[in-house]
Design a protein around this motif. Structure first.
Motif, PDB file in Angstrom:
ATOM      1  N   TRP A 129       0.591  -1.058   0.406  1.00  0.00           N
ATOM      2  CA  TRP A 129      -0.208  -0.388   0.297  1.00  0.00           C
ATOM      3  C   TRP A 129       1.019   1.522   0.047  1.00  0.00           C
ATOM      4  O   TRP A 129       1.572   1.087   0.658  1.00  0.00           O
ATOM      5  CB  TRP A 129      -0.999   0.522   1.348  1.00  0.00           C
ATOM      6  CG  TRP A 129      -2.165  -0.940   1.136  1.00  0.00           C
ATOM      7  CD1 TRP A 129      -2.137  -1.695   1.923  1.00  0.00           C
ATOM      8  CD2 TRP A 129      -3.563  -0.713   1.023  1.00  0.00           C
ATOM      9  NE1 TRP A 129      -3.904  -2.434   1.693  1.00  0.00           N
ATOM     10  CE2 TRP A 129      -4.235  -1.726   0.287  1.00  0.00           C
ATOM     11  CE3 TRP A 129      -3.717   0.639   0.127  1.00  0.00           C
ATOM     12  CZ2 TRP A 129      -5.120  -2.034   0.257  1.00  0.00           C
ATOM     13  CZ3 TRP A 129      -5.377   0.372  -0.781  1.00  0.00           C
ATOM     14  CH2 TRP A 129      -5.759  -0.191  -0.821  1.00  0.00           C
ATOM     15  N   THR A 130       0.899   1.834  -1.050  1.00  0.00           N
ATOM     16  CA  THR A 130       1.275   3.739  -1.118  1.00  0.00           C
ATOM     17  C   THR A 130       0.068   4.244  -0.118  1.00  0.00           C
ATOM     18  O   THR A 130      -1.133   4.147  -0.279  1.00  0.00           O
ATOM     19  CB  THR A 130       2.058   4.027  -2.438  1.00  0.00           C
ATOM     20  OG1 THR A 130       0.445   3.705  -3.145  1.00  0.00           O
ATOM     21  CG2 THR A 130       2.984   3.108  -2.615  1.00  0.00           C
ATOM     22  N   HIS A 132      -1.614   8.386  -0.777  1.00  0.00           N
ATOM     23  CA  HIS A 132      -1.040   9.489  -1.867  1.00  0.00           C
ATOM     24  C   HIS A 132       0.355   8.883  -2.864  1.00  0.00           C
ATOM     25  O   HIS A 132       0.712  10.379  -3.218  1.00  0.00           O
ATOM     26  CB  HIS A 132      -1.263  10.450  -1.360  1.00  0.00           C
ATOM     27  CG  HIS A 132      -2.189  11.755  -0.547  1.00  0.00           C
ATOM     28  ND1 HIS A 132      -3.678  11.553  -0.860  1.00  0.00           N
ATOM     29  CD2 HIS A 132      -2.165  10.870   1.020  1.00  0.00           C
ATOM     30  CE1 HIS A 132      -4.114  11.437  -0.295  1.00  0.00           C
ATOM     31  NE2 HIS A 132      -3.623  11.256   0.645  1.00  0.00           N
ATOM     32  N   GLY A 133       0.459   8.082  -3.482  1.00  0.00           N
ATOM     33  CA  GLY A 133       1.562   7.753  -4.299  1.00  0.00           C
ATOM     34  C   GLY A 133       2.726   7.895  -4.032  1.00  0.00           C
ATOM     35  O   GLY A 133       4.135   7.247  -5.010  1.00  0.00           O
ATOM     36  N   ASP A 173      -3.171   2.230  -3.612  1.00  0.00           N
ATOM     37  CA  ASP A 173      -2.276   3.566  -3.347  1.00  0.00           C
ATOM     38  C   ASP A 173      -3.991   3.640  -1.716  1.00  0.00           C
ATOM     39  O   ASP A 173      -5.154   3.753  -2.505  1.00  0.00           O
ATOM     40  CB  ASP A 173      -2.882   4.525  -4.101  1.00  0.00           C
ATOM     41  CG  ASP A 173      -2.014   6.132  -3.439  1.00  0.00           C
ATOM     42  OD1 ASP A 173      -1.102   5.886  -2.861  1.00  0.00           O
ATOM     43  OD2 ASP A 173      -2.898   6.927  -4.034  1.00  0.00           O
ATOM     44  N   TYR A 175      -5.764   6.403   0.545  1.00  0.00           N
ATOM     45  CA  TYR A 175      -6.238   8.051   1.091  1.00  0.00           C
ATOM     46  C   TYR A 175      -7.611   7.477   1.518  1.00  0.00           C
ATOM     47  O   TYR A 175      -8.967   7.100   0.852  1.00  0.00           O
ATOM     48  CB  TYR A 175      -6.054   9.069   0.407  1.00  0.00           C
ATOM     49  CG  TYR A 175      -6.803   8.977  -1.196  1.00  0.00           C
ATOM     50  CD1 TYR A 175      -8.041   8.645  -1.507  1.00  0.00           C
ATOM     51  CD2 TYR A 175      -6.095   7.889  -2.215  1.00  0.00           C
ATOM     52  CE1 TYR A 175      -9.085   8.995  -2.676  1.00  0.00           C
ATOM     53  CE2 TYR A 175      -6.857   8.077  -3.885  1.00  0.00           C
ATOM     54  CZ  TYR A 175      -8.143   8.672  -3.523  1.00  0.00           C
ATOM     55  OH  TYR A 175      -8.662   8.805  -4.747  1.00  0.00           O
TER      56      TYR A 175
END
Length: 383
Positions: A129-130, A132-133, A173, A175
Motif C-alpha cells: 500500500w502506498t 498518495h502515491g 494507493d 487515502y
C-alpha cells in the motif's frame, strides 16, 4: 555455506510441475526468471561482531545463524518438527509480501528439499500500500495507523476497503477519502439500503420471508418470451443468472487469493438487485389485489434471496455485518455455509426452507454511513 546452486533444477521442476504453487501469476513468472539465472550458494551465518543478537553457530562462537534461515525454519518448529510436523506439513499456505518473495520461493523450498521435505503447497504473494502515491515511511510521517482506522471505520469497514481495493499484483494507493467513498457506497447505501427497503413495514407488513410465485416469474428458455408468460422482464432473468453463478465464482476467487475480484462481483450483483427492486416499484403495488400481491411477494422473495446469498458470501470479509444481515433474514447459523448455498430454489422447482418464515428482529441500520470529515480527524491524529 548452503549449496543453493545444487537445487536449481529441482526448484525449476517443482514450479513447472505445480504452476499454481506461487500466485498471482506475475510472481510465479518472476521466480522462474530468478531460477533461470545462476544461483549462488548461500551463506547461512553472519559475523557475530556485526550481529550481536540471534542464534550462535554451534561450532563457531564468532558466527550467528543468518536470520532468514532461523526465521524460515520456524514454520516447521512451530509444528513440532521433527516429531509431529507431518500432521500439518506440507499442506501449508504462506501469505507473503512481494519484498520477501525470494526467501520464501527460492531459499525456503531449497532448504526443505535438502532436509527431504516437500515445499509448501501454495505461496500467495501481495504487493504494498502506498499513501498518495508515496511509499509509507516513518521519516515521511505518512504511516497509516490501523488502530485509528479500525476505530473510525469499524473493523468490518476497514477490512472491506482493504480487501475490496487491494490488488495483489500491484501496489495500491491509500487515502482516507477513498475509504469513506467505497464503504458508504457499497456497504451502507447499496447493501444496507437494499435490506432496509425490502424489509420495511410498508413493503413487508407481515415481516416474513414471502412466497415465490412461479406464475409471476416462470422458468423460461428464451428470456424474450418472459413478459408474455409472467411479470418478470428479460433483464430480471439475466440478473437471476448472475446471482445464481455468484457462489461458485466467489469461492473460486477466494481460493485463488483474488478477494478483490470476489467483492467486485458481489458489489455488481448488489447493484443489479437494487435495480430489480427499483424497476418494479413494489411500493406502488396494491397488496389487496390478488395478482399484485403475488407479484409483490415474489419481488420481495427474490430480493431477500439475493441478500441471503450476499450475506453468506461476505462472512469471511465483514463477519459482524454479515451476521447482522443474516440474523435479520432469520437464517440460522447452520444455514450459513457457502458450500451448501442454493439461490432461489423455488425458481428451479425445489422447496425453499425460508418461505413463510418470520424474519428476525429489526436491529436498525445495517452499516452506519461514515462521516466525510473522518479523514481529517485521522490525518490530525496521525500528525
Amino acid at each position: 555455506m548452503f549449496k543453493l546452486s545444487a537445487f536449481q533444477d529441482p526448484l525449476q521442476n517443482w514450479l513447472r510441475d505445480n504452476p499454481h504453487a506461487i500466485s498471482p501469476e506475475p510472481f510465479y513468472q518472476r521466480v522462474l526468471c530468478w531460477l533461470g539465472e545462476d544461483l549462488p550458494d548461500l551463506s547461512i551465518s553472519r559475523e557475530r561482531s556485526r550481529l550481536q543478537w540471534g542464534i550462535p553457530v554451534p561450532s563457531d562462537s564468532t558466527q550467528t545463524i543468518y536470520v532468514w534461515v532461523d526465521a524460515l525454519v520456524n514454520y516447521l518448529s512451530v509444528l513440532g518438527y521433527p516429531e509431529t510436523h507431518g500432521e500439518w506439513w506440507p499442506a501449508a499456505h504462506h501469505v507473503v509480501g512481494k519484498d520477501i518473495l525470494k526467501f520464501h520461493a527460492v531459499y525456503w523450498p531449497a532448504l526443505l528439499m535438502a532436509a527431504g521435505l516437500s515445499p509448501p503447497e501454495r505461496i500467495f504473494v501481495h504487493s504494498h500500500w502506498t499513501v498518495h502515491g508515496q511509499k509509507m515511511s516513518k521519516s515521511l510521517g505518512n504511516v497509516i495507523d490501523p488502530f485509528a482506522c479500525n476505530e473510525r471505520y469499524t473493523v468490518d469497514g476497514f477490512r472491506y476497503f482493504l480487501l475490496r481495493q487491494g490488488v495483489p499484483e500491484r501496489d495500491c494507493d491509500y487515502y482516507d477519502e477513498k475509504v469513506v467513498k467505497v464503504v458508504n457506497s457499497e456497504l451502507a447505501d447499496s447493501l444496507g439500503g437494499l435490506l432496509n427497503r425490502s424489509t420495511a413495514p410498508g413493503i413487508n407488513p407481515s415481516n416474513t420471508y414471502p412466497c415465490f410465485s412461479e406464475t409471476c416469474f416462470p422458468k423460461v428458455v428464451d428470456y424474450r418470451e418472459a413478459e408474455a408468460l409472467g411479470r418478470a422482464a428479460a433483464e430480471d432473468y439475466e440478473f437471476v443468472v448472475s446471482v445464481a453463478s455468484l457462489p461458485l465464482q466467489v469461492a473460486s476467487y477466494f481460493e485463488d487469493f483474488q478477494i478483490y475480484k470476489a467483492l467486485e462481483c458481489i458489489a455488481l450483483c448488489v447493484r443489479q438487485t437494487n435495480g430489480f427492486f427499483q424497476r418494479h416499484k413494489p411500493w406502488k403495488l396494491d397488496r389487496k389485489d390478488p395478482a399484485d400481491k403475488l407479484w409483490l411477494d415474489t419481488i420481495i422473495h427474490v430480493t431477500l434471496e439475493c441478500l441471503r446469498v450476499y450475506g453468506t458470501l461476505l462472512q469471511p470479509v465483514v463477519p459482524h455485518t454479515a451476521d447482522k444481515l443474516l440474523s435479520r433474514l432469520a437464517v440460522e447459523p447452520e444455514e450459513r455455509k457457502i458450500s451448501s448455498l442454493m439461490f432461489l430454489p423455488r425458481y428451479n422447482g425445489k422447496p425453499c426452507p425460508f418461505e413463510g418464515r418470520q424474519l428476525g428482529p429489526d436491529t436498525g441500520i445495517l452499516f452506519h454511513k461514515l462521516e466525510k470529515s473522518s479523514q481529517h480527524q485521522i490525518e490530525k491524529k496521525r500528525l
